[in-house]
Design an enzyme around this catalytic site. Structure first.
Site, PDB file in Angstrom:
ATOM      1  N   HIS A  66      -0.299   2.999   3.140  1.00 35.89           N
ATOM      2  CA  HIS A  66      -0.113   3.880   1.601  1.00 35.89           C
ATOM      3  C   HIS A  66       0.239   5.089   1.807  1.00 35.89           C
ATOM      4  O   HIS A  66       1.070   5.469   0.956  1.00 35.89           O
ATOM      5  CB  HIS A  66      -1.392   3.637   0.961  1.00 35.89           C
ATOM      6  CG  HIS A  66      -1.652   1.993   0.319  1.00 35.89           C
ATOM      7  ND1 HIS A  66      -3.070   1.557   0.290  1.00 35.89           N
ATOM      8  CD2 HIS A  66      -0.889   1.303   0.017  1.00 35.89           C
ATOM      9  CE1 HIS A  66      -2.778   0.163   0.084  1.00 35.89           C
ATOM     10  NE2 HIS A  66      -1.426   0.036  -0.071  1.00 35.89           N
ATOM     11  N   ASP A 160       6.850  -1.813  -1.920  1.00 36.96           N
ATOM     12  CA  ASP A 160       5.629  -2.168  -1.130  1.00 36.96           C
ATOM     13  C   ASP A 160       5.416  -3.757  -1.515  1.00 36.96           C
ATOM     14  O   ASP A 160       4.694  -4.155  -2.365  1.00 36.96           O
ATOM     15  CB  ASP A 160       4.316  -1.291  -1.898  1.00 36.96           C
ATOM     16  CG  ASP A 160       3.298  -1.558  -1.453  1.00 36.96           C
ATOM     17  OD1 ASP A 160       3.200  -2.383  -0.322  1.00 36.96           O
ATOM     18  OD2 ASP A 160       2.328  -0.657  -1.824  1.00 36.96           O
TER      19      ASP A 160
END
Ligand code: SAM
Length: 283
Positions: A66, A160
């Site tokens: 992340h 993502d």
């Protein structure tokens, strides 16, 4: 896959390799309209989310991914105000993006609302910025969202996504990157999670080719660890309208927020290209 001794095992496709975590409990399982979702409690990695048999997020090691899909791009762009996250339903990337004071609006566009609802229950620490007034969570197909977008409507797009199969397949295509190019601002960039360079160079080559064919003159693949993904060594590729070699080093050194992995030295190190990668793609 679960074997009789209660290990969750993911076999990496085509490379005769697998990663296992010892499971203490299955917390949840469902078939959403888009994919098969499982949540496990593990002995040493906290909770684990699995989508269509592939590890997605663990409590213990999600910070590598992340932080590295978000901060290098946000510190490369001169003034990132508008950020879209395509996929990212666990909300961990959104949380990192919202740490940047320059960001005025962050839109997360995941096709599957169930991923976010499960993350709220089993990964609440990743969802703690969802109520930020700058955050906007949408549950629609990211391919359509980008296709329908106006020119100059976003500064950074972070993809993502799951692996290039099922609903995410089109997120690795030239047509998608062209739509990204068209709606990005002058210094815009798109970042795509780009799998393992040890295992999937062909995929990375095709993805980089599609980004170039879509009009992006500058590419930068970043490398970082990610224990739960195939090979344990992951990458993200930035495609930019402007050069990606320099970043706002001083701002990154004085970042007004906490991270677990990202810092200036890590950013520089992630830009270094291994010899086999240079031989394949130059740079
Ligand atoms: N960070 C983890 C990783 O890379 O494995 C997790 C990524 S996140 C959970 C991946 C998300 O991509 C999933 O929630 C899935 O629903 C979403 N996704 C797949 N295809 C999509 C599409 N076409 N549009 C929007 N979201 C999509």
């Amino acid at each position: 896959m679960m074997n009789p001794s209660e290990w969750f095992t993911e076999e990496a496709p085509g490379v005769a390799s697998a990663f296992s975590l010892k499971v203490t409990k299955k917390l949840h399982e469902e078939q959403s309209p888009f994919q098969h979702l499982e949540i496990y409690e593990t002995e040493s990695f906290g909770n684990l989310m699995v989508i269509d048999g592939c590890t997605m997020v663990s409590t213990r090691d999600n910070f590598f991914y992340h932080e590295m899909i978000s901060h290098p791009a946000l510190y490369t762009h001169p003034d990132p105000k508008r950020v879209w996250i395509i996929g990212g339903g666990d909300c961990g990337t959104l949380k990192e993006v919202l740490k940047h004071p320059t960001v005025e609006k962050a839109v997360q566009i995941d096709i599957d609302e169930r991923v976010t609802r499960l993350a709220e229950i089993y990964f609440p620490e990743l969802c703690e910025s969802n109520g930020d007034p700058r955050a906007d969570l949408k549950f629609i197909d990211g391919i359509k969202w980008v296709k329908d977008a106006e020119p100059n409507s976003v500064d950074i797009i972070l993809v993502d996504s799951t692996d290039p199969a099922g609903p995410a397949e089109g997120l690795f295509s030239e047509a998608f990157y062209r739509d990204c190019f068209n709606c990005l601002s002058e210094n815009g960039m798109v970042v795509q999670q780009s799998e393992s360079a040890l295992f999937y160079m062909k995929l990375i080559g095709e993805m980089r080719g599609a980004m170039q064919a879509a009009g992006f003159p500058h590419l930068q693949t970043l490398f970082f660890p990610q224990c739960i993904y195939p090979s344990g060594w992951w990458s993200a590729t930035i495609a930019g309208k402007q050069s990606l070699k320099q970043f706002r080093e001083r701002d990154a050194a004085n970042k007004p927020f906490d991270t677990n992995f990202y810092n200036v030295d890590i950013h520089k190190a992630a830009l270094a290209q291994p010899e086999f990668f240079k031989k394949a793609f130059g740079g």
